[in-house]
Motif scaffolding. Structure first.
Motif, PDB file in Angstrom:
ATOM      1  N   SER A  21       0.883  -1.641  -0.258  1.00 61.98           N
ATOM      2  CA  SER A  21       0.291   0.076  -0.380  1.00 61.98           C
ATOM      3  C   SER A  21       0.797   1.662   0.013  1.00 61.98           C
ATOM      4  O   SER A  21       0.619   1.942  -0.817  1.00 61.98           O
ATOM      5  CB  SER A  21      -0.896   0.030   1.639  1.00 61.98           C
ATOM      6  N   LYS A  22       2.126   1.302   0.873  1.00 60.91           N
ATOM      7  CA  LYS A  22       2.828   2.602   0.444  1.00 60.91           C
ATOM      8  C   LYS A  22       3.609   2.999  -0.572  1.00 60.91           C
ATOM      9  O   LYS A  22       3.333   3.767  -1.609  1.00 60.91           O
ATOM     10  CB  LYS A  22       4.128   2.255   1.903  1.00 60.91           C
ATOM     11  N   SER A  23       4.091   1.592  -1.198  1.00 58.41           N
ATOM     12  CA  SER A  23       4.600   1.570  -2.622  1.00 58.41           C
ATOM     13  C   SER A  23       3.631   2.170  -3.616  1.00 58.41           C
ATOM     14  O   SER A  23       4.350   2.677  -4.445  1.00 58.41           O
ATOM     15  CB  SER A  23       5.209   0.248  -3.238  1.00 58.41           C
ATOM     16  N   LEU A  24       2.470   1.731  -3.420  1.00 62.95           N
ATOM     17  CA  LEU A  24       1.195   2.286  -4.984  1.00 62.95           C
ATOM     18  C   LEU A  24       0.874   3.248  -3.908  1.00 62.95           C
ATOM     19  O   LEU A  24      -0.517   3.979  -4.452  1.00 62.95           O
ATOM     20  CB  LEU A  24       0.625   0.641  -4.888  1.00 62.95           C
ATOM     21  N   SER A  25       1.224   4.266  -3.401  1.00 59.08           N
ATOM     22  CA  SER A  25       0.618   5.221  -2.359  1.00 59.08           C
ATOM     23  C   SER A  25      -1.153   4.851  -1.975  1.00 59.08           C
ATOM     24  O   SER A  25      -1.949   5.773  -2.533  1.00 59.08           O
ATOM     25  CB  SER A  25       0.842   6.106  -2.978  1.00 59.08           C
TER      26      SER A  25
END
Length: 65
Positions: free
Chosen positions: A34-38
């Motif tokens: 989720s962080k890497s895809l914002s």
């Protein structure tokens, strides 16, 4: 692709839920994904763009290898 279908099914089986739950089902490291895809984990599946689903699917495919 079959994987895209699988991913969207998991998301839309839980339509009124937030996307955190289906991400947890798909990924052990769902927070990193989720962080890497914002991605905002408080969104609902219907609020995600098509592009987001493609990106999630692409991460899912990588996680299968």
């Amino acid at each position: 692709s079959k994987n895209l279908e699988h991913v969207t099914n998991i998301f839309f089986n839980q339509r009124r839920k937030m996307i955190k739950k289906p991400l947890k089902i798909l990924f052990k490291n769902f927070e990193d994904v989720s962080k890497s895809l914002s991605l905002d984990l408080n969104l609902r599946p219907q609020n995600l763009s098509k592009l987001s689903f493609y990106k999630i699917c692409s991460c899912y495919e990588k996680s299968l290898k």
